[in-house]
Write a protein that holds these residues in place. Structure first.
Motif, PDB file in Angstrom:
ATOM      1  N   VAL A 244       5.506  -9.927   3.148  1.00 37.83           N
ATOM      2  CA  VAL A 244       4.485  -9.035   3.686  1.00 37.83           C
ATOM      3  C   VAL A 244       4.973  -7.609   3.478  1.00 37.83           C
ATOM      4  O   VAL A 244       6.138  -7.295   3.747  1.00 37.83           O
ATOM      5  CB  VAL A 244       4.284  -9.299   5.206  1.00 37.83           C
ATOM      6  CG1 VAL A 244       3.311  -8.283   5.806  1.00 37.83           C
ATOM      7  CG2 VAL A 244       3.798 -10.723   5.430  1.00 37.83           C
ATOM      8  N   HIS A 245       4.087  -6.764   2.996  1.00 34.74           N
ATOM      9  CA  HIS A 245       4.449  -5.360   2.795  1.00 34.74           C
ATOM     10  C   HIS A 245       4.261  -4.667   4.141  1.00 34.74           C
ATOM     11  O   HIS A 245       3.147  -4.374   4.551  1.00 34.74           O
ATOM     12  CB  HIS A 245       3.518  -4.751   1.743  1.00 34.74           C
ATOM     13  CG  HIS A 245       3.900  -3.362   1.355  1.00 34.74           C
ATOM     14  ND1 HIS A 245       3.021  -2.456   0.853  1.00 34.74           N
ATOM     15  CD2 HIS A 245       5.079  -2.726   1.403  1.00 34.74           C
ATOM     16  CE1 HIS A 245       3.632  -1.313   0.602  1.00 34.74           C
ATOM     17  NE2 HIS A 245       4.897  -1.458   0.940  1.00 34.74           N
ATOM     18  N   TYR A 246       5.359  -4.406   4.849  1.00 31.54           N
ATOM     19  CA  TYR A 246       5.194  -3.891   6.213  1.00 31.54           C
ATOM     20  C   TYR A 246       5.493  -2.404   6.334  1.00 31.54           C
ATOM     21  O   TYR A 246       5.250  -1.806   7.374  1.00 31.54           O
ATOM     22  CB  TYR A 246       6.014  -4.707   7.210  1.00 31.54           C
ATOM     23  CG  TYR A 246       7.510  -4.512   7.196  1.00 31.54           C
ATOM     24  CD1 TYR A 246       8.306  -5.056   6.205  1.00 31.54           C
ATOM     25  CD2 TYR A 246       8.139  -3.781   8.201  1.00 31.54           C
ATOM     26  CE1 TYR A 246       9.676  -4.878   6.204  1.00 31.54           C
ATOM     27  CE2 TYR A 246       9.508  -3.600   8.214  1.00 31.54           C
ATOM     28  CZ  TYR A 246      10.268  -4.151   7.206  1.00 31.54           C
ATOM     29  OH  TYR A 246      11.625  -3.966   7.209  1.00 31.54           O
ATOM     30  N   GLU A 247       6.052  -1.818   5.281  1.00 33.95           N
ATOM     31  CA  GLU A 247       6.314  -0.379   5.275  1.00 33.95           C
ATOM     32  C   GLU A 247       6.382   0.076   3.829  1.00 33.95           C
ATOM     33  O   GLU A 247       6.651  -0.746   2.944  1.00 33.95           O
ATOM     34  CB  GLU A 247       7.639  -0.102   6.009  1.00 33.95           C
ATOM     35  CG  GLU A 247       7.880   1.348   6.351  1.00 33.95           C
ATOM     36  CD  GLU A 247       8.614   2.121   5.274  1.00 33.95           C
ATOM     37  OE1 GLU A 247       8.594   3.357   5.317  1.00 33.95           O
ATOM     38  OE2 GLU A 247       9.212   1.487   4.376  1.00 33.95           O
ATOM     39  N   VAL A 248       6.172   1.366   3.574  1.00 32.65           N
ATOM     40  CA  VAL A 248       6.080   1.888   2.207  1.00 32.65           C
ATOM     41  C   VAL A 248       7.011   1.184   1.221  1.00 32.65           C
ATOM     42  O   VAL A 248       6.596   0.702   0.174  1.00 32.65           O
ATOM     43  CB  VAL A 248       6.412   3.396   2.178  1.00 32.65           C
ATOM     44  CG1 VAL A 248       6.303   3.942   0.767  1.00 32.65           C
ATOM     45  CG2 VAL A 248       5.516   4.170   3.094  1.00 32.65           C
ATOM     46  N   GLY A 325       2.500   6.890  11.080  1.00 27.50           N
ATOM     47  CA  GLY A 325       1.427   5.895  11.211  1.00 27.50           C
ATOM     48  C   GLY A 325       1.025   5.342   9.860  1.00 27.50           C
ATOM     49  O   GLY A 325       0.870   4.131   9.688  1.00 27.50           O
ATOM     50  N   LEU A 326       0.879   6.232   8.888  1.00 25.11           N
ATOM     51  CA  LEU A 326       0.428   5.782   7.565  1.00 25.11           C
ATOM     52  C   LEU A 326       1.509   5.026   6.802  1.00 25.11           C
ATOM     53  O   LEU A 326       1.225   4.328   5.841  1.00 25.11           O
ATOM     54  CB  LEU A 326      -0.050   6.984   6.734  1.00 25.11           C
ATOM     55  CG  LEU A 326      -1.342   7.647   7.214  1.00 25.11           C
ATOM     56  CD1 LEU A 326      -1.657   8.866   6.363  1.00 25.11           C
ATOM     57  CD2 LEU A 326      -2.510   6.668   7.185  1.00 25.11           C
ATOM     58  N   GLY A 331      -0.704   0.924  10.393  1.00 29.04           N
ATOM     59  CA  GLY A 331      -1.606   2.032  10.123  1.00 29.04           C
ATOM     60  C   GLY A 331      -1.651   3.064  11.236  1.00 29.04           C
ATOM     61  O   GLY A 331      -0.887   3.009  12.199  1.00 29.04           O
ATOM     62  N   LEU A 332      -2.565   3.988  11.056  1.00 32.00           N
ATOM     63  CA  LEU A 332      -2.698   5.130  11.968  1.00 32.00           C
ATOM     64  C   LEU A 332      -3.879   4.902  12.905  1.00 32.00           C
ATOM     65  O   LEU A 332      -4.972   4.577  12.462  1.00 32.00           O
ATOM     66  CB  LEU A 332      -2.949   6.394  11.127  1.00 32.00           C
ATOM     67  CG  LEU A 332      -3.299   7.669  11.874  1.00 32.00           C
ATOM     68  CD1 LEU A 332      -2.069   8.213  12.608  1.00 32.00           C
ATOM     69  CD2 LEU A 332      -3.822   8.725  10.894  1.00 32.00           C
ATOM     70  N   LYS A 354      -9.364  -0.722   9.718  1.00 36.52           N
ATOM     71  CA  LYS A 354      -9.186  -1.977  10.444  1.00 36.52           C
ATOM     72  C   LYS A 354      -9.364  -1.652  11.918  1.00 36.52           C
ATOM     73  O   LYS A 354      -8.428  -1.199  12.583  1.00 36.52           O
ATOM     74  CB  LYS A 354      -7.801  -2.574  10.185  1.00 36.52           C
ATOM     75  CG  LYS A 354      -7.632  -3.036   8.737  1.00 36.52           C
ATOM     76  CD  LYS A 354      -6.377  -3.834   8.508  1.00 36.52           C
ATOM     77  CE  LYS A 354      -6.343  -4.347   7.071  1.00 36.52           C
ATOM     78  NZ  LYS A 354      -5.041  -4.863   6.673  1.00 36.52           N
ATOM     79  N   GLY A 355     -10.582  -1.829  12.418  1.00 33.56           N
ATOM     80  CA  GLY A 355     -10.890  -1.438  13.799  1.00 33.56           C
ATOM     81  C   GLY A 355     -10.734   0.063  13.926  1.00 33.56           C
ATOM     82  O   GLY A 355     -11.350   0.829  13.186  1.00 33.56           O
ATOM     83  N   SER A 356      -9.861   0.479  14.843  1.00 28.01           N
ATOM     84  CA  SER A 356      -9.676   1.926  15.043  1.00 28.01           C
ATOM     85  C   SER A 356      -8.514   2.456  14.216  1.00 28.01           C
ATOM     86  O   SER A 356      -8.068   3.584  14.408  1.00 28.01           O
ATOM     87  CB  SER A 356      -9.425   2.197  16.529  1.00 28.01           C
ATOM     88  OG  SER A 356      -8.269   1.479  16.931  1.00 28.01           O
ATOM     89  N   ARG A 357      -7.987   1.625  13.299  1.00 25.82           N
ATOM     90  CA  ARG A 357      -6.800   2.048  12.552  1.00 25.82           C
ATOM     91  C   ARG A 357      -7.130   2.281  11.075  1.00 25.82           C
ATOM     92  O   ARG A 357      -7.921   1.552  10.463  1.00 25.82           O
ATOM     93  CB  ARG A 357      -5.683   1.000  12.683  1.00 25.82           C
ATOM     94  CG  ARG A 357      -5.341   0.699  14.144  1.00 25.82           C
ATOM     95  CD  ARG A 357      -4.058  -0.071  14.269  1.00 25.82           C
ATOM     96  NE  ARG A 357      -2.889   0.788  14.178  1.00 25.82           N
ATOM     97  CZ  ARG A 357      -2.332   1.405  15.216  1.00 25.82           C
ATOM     98  NH1 ARG A 357      -2.835   1.271  16.418  1.00 25.82           N
ATOM     99  NH2 ARG A 357      -1.273   2.155  15.055  1.00 25.82           N
ATOM    100  N   LEU A 358      -6.459   3.281  10.549  1.00 28.98           N
ATOM    101  CA  LEU A 358      -6.588   3.601   9.129  1.00 28.98           C
ATOM    102  C   LEU A 358      -5.328   3.077   8.441  1.00 28.98           C
ATOM    103  O   LEU A 358      -4.212   3.485   8.788  1.00 28.98           O
ATOM    104  CB  LEU A 358      -6.690   5.114   8.978  1.00 28.98           C
ATOM    105  CG  LEU A 358      -6.878   5.671   7.579  1.00 28.98           C
ATOM    106  CD1 LEU A 358      -8.233   5.241   7.006  1.00 28.98           C
ATOM    107  CD2 LEU A 358      -6.806   7.198   7.612  1.00 28.98           C
ATOM    108  N   VAL A 359      -5.522   2.141   7.508  1.00 30.88           N
ATOM    109  CA  VAL A 359      -4.367   1.460   6.911  1.00 30.88           C
ATOM    110  C   VAL A 359      -4.394   1.673   5.399  1.00 30.88           C
ATOM    111  O   VAL A 359      -5.429   1.452   4.753  1.00 30.88           O
ATOM    112  CB  VAL A 359      -4.410  -0.057   7.222  1.00 30.88           C
ATOM    113  CG1 VAL A 359      -3.194  -0.760   6.636  1.00 30.88           C
ATOM    114  CG2 VAL A 359      -4.487  -0.297   8.722  1.00 30.88           C
TER     115      VAL A 359
END
Ligand code: SF4
Length: 379
Positions: A244-248, A325-326, A331-332, A354-359
């Protein structure tokens, strides 16, 4: 950082110790290192203790959730069980088995059954291996000191000795002339069966050997597009292999995410010890003298090795909220105005709501800085 009831400063739950020693400088390396054939282990450990004293840091009175020995090459310095235990207890003041994640950065050629057994007894439960490539010629070009076979052998030994949490580092976007087979390296990394992979795009710094080769034209810089194509290929292959890509820069199988690195991205306090180490106490960032000899002279002279610092005020906090966050797949948590501003990214497929998040999506990761700057312009 506030004094506790005993009148001492508590150590944060996350601690980084920079171990700067390497046997030679890799061609691309810009880190704070000290090239030594014989490493002054005892003096170095005493100096870490001296830094704790000069900075007024007492032993922690709570559990340390993560300790990270980074470098440099911590595995190179001949740190044995006694040394590592001393380093850990110096910093934490608690029994090693009460620690959480304890990571040692290692180069494959330093891994042997005896070394790993000693680390385990000392409380080490995670190893980050500097593999970079599985191609002998590429490793030679990088000035790495291990062979392609040693990476696989190192993983076998670590697993055999009970260190199940292993991360491997790979560098991508090498110059065309090196003729590196990125697909093959990714395949081999996935086949190792490790739980964590960190990817680093090559950057050329002027004062490194690579910087000099590039300046005189003997190596051509990597075209910008290669960063994107190689990163996207890695993203696809690693996801297919169950990561899973969980961070940059980081991929993990479920449950294998790095506790220590995640602390940086969550913006929680951490302590940094050793030359060039950074720290954050919740409101101020600080960094130590970068040069090993200077850091040593300061701490041995009873002086805080502080080189610089910055107060994280409202403007910096808002930048960090966006940038951190990004960085992650969580996400943010974005405002309506931020979603409006991000409309262009959503249309381009660089981000998702994704809902209230910007991913960010995989193509968005490559544009993180530009996208974060775009949102920052709102404030
Ligand atoms: S082993 Fe790591 S820290 Fe040491 S010179 Fe190579 S890249 Fe730099």
């Amino acid at each position: 950082m506030a004094l506790d009831q005993a009148g001492q400063y508590p150590i944060p739950e996350h601690v980084y110790i920079h171990v700067p020693f390497c046997s030679r400088r890799c061609s691309y390396c810009d880190f704070s290192i000290a090239v030594r054939r014989v490493v002054p282990v005892a003096r170095y450990i005493d100096a870490i203790q001296a830094e704790l004293v000069t900075r007024g840091l007492a032993a922690a009175r709570g559990p340390i959730r993560s300790l990270y020995l980074g470098g440099g090459t911590p595995s190179k310095v001949g740190l044995g069980i006694g040394d590592i235990t001393k380093l850990i207890s110096t910093t934490s003041g608690i029994e090693v088995d009460a620690l959480g994640e304890v990571t040692v950065e290692a180069n494959p050629e330093d891994i042997s059954e005896d070394v790993v057994r000693a680390w385990r007894t000392a409380g080490v439960n995670r190893v980050s291996l500097g593999v970079q490539s599985f191609d002998g010629e590429v490793l030679e070009w990088m000035h790495r000191t291990h062979s392609a076979e040693q990476a696989s052998t190192a993983v076998e030994i670590l697993v055999g000795e009970g260190i199940g949490r292993i991360s491997v580092d790979l560098i991508f976007a090498l110059p065309e002339s090196i003729k590196r087979d990125w697909s093959r390296d990714l395949e081999m990394a996935a086949e190792l069966g490790v739980g964590h992979v960190s990817l680093y795009g090559l950057t050329v710094e002027s004062h490194t050997p690579l910087g000099r080769w590039t300046a005189r034209g003997s190596v051509l810089s990597t075209p910008e597009e290669r960063y994107e194509t190689e990163f996207l290929e890695a993203d696809r292959r690693l996801r297919e292999a169950g990561f899973v890509h969980y961070e940059v820069s980081n991929y993990a199988r479920p449950g294998e995410e790095a506790v220590h690195n995640s602390a940086y991205w969550r913006g929680v306090p951490y302590l940094g010890l050793g030359p060039s180490a950074h720290g954050f106490d919740g409101s101020r960032r600080r960094w130590n003298a970068r040069d090993y000899a200077r850091w040593l002279a300061l701490v041995e002279g009873g002086v805080d090795p502080l080189e610089g610092g910055e107060l994280i005020g409202p403007a910096e906090q808002s930048a960090e909220r966006i940038y951190l966050g990004l960085r992650t797949t969580e996400g943010l948590e974005a405002t309506d105005a931020e979603f409006d501003r991000a409309g262009r990214w959503l249309e381009a497929g660089w981000a998702e709501r994704k809902g209230s998040r910007l991913v960010l999506t995989a193509t968005g990761w490559m544009r993180l800085d530009a996208l974060a700057a775009d949102l920052l312009n709102l404030s």
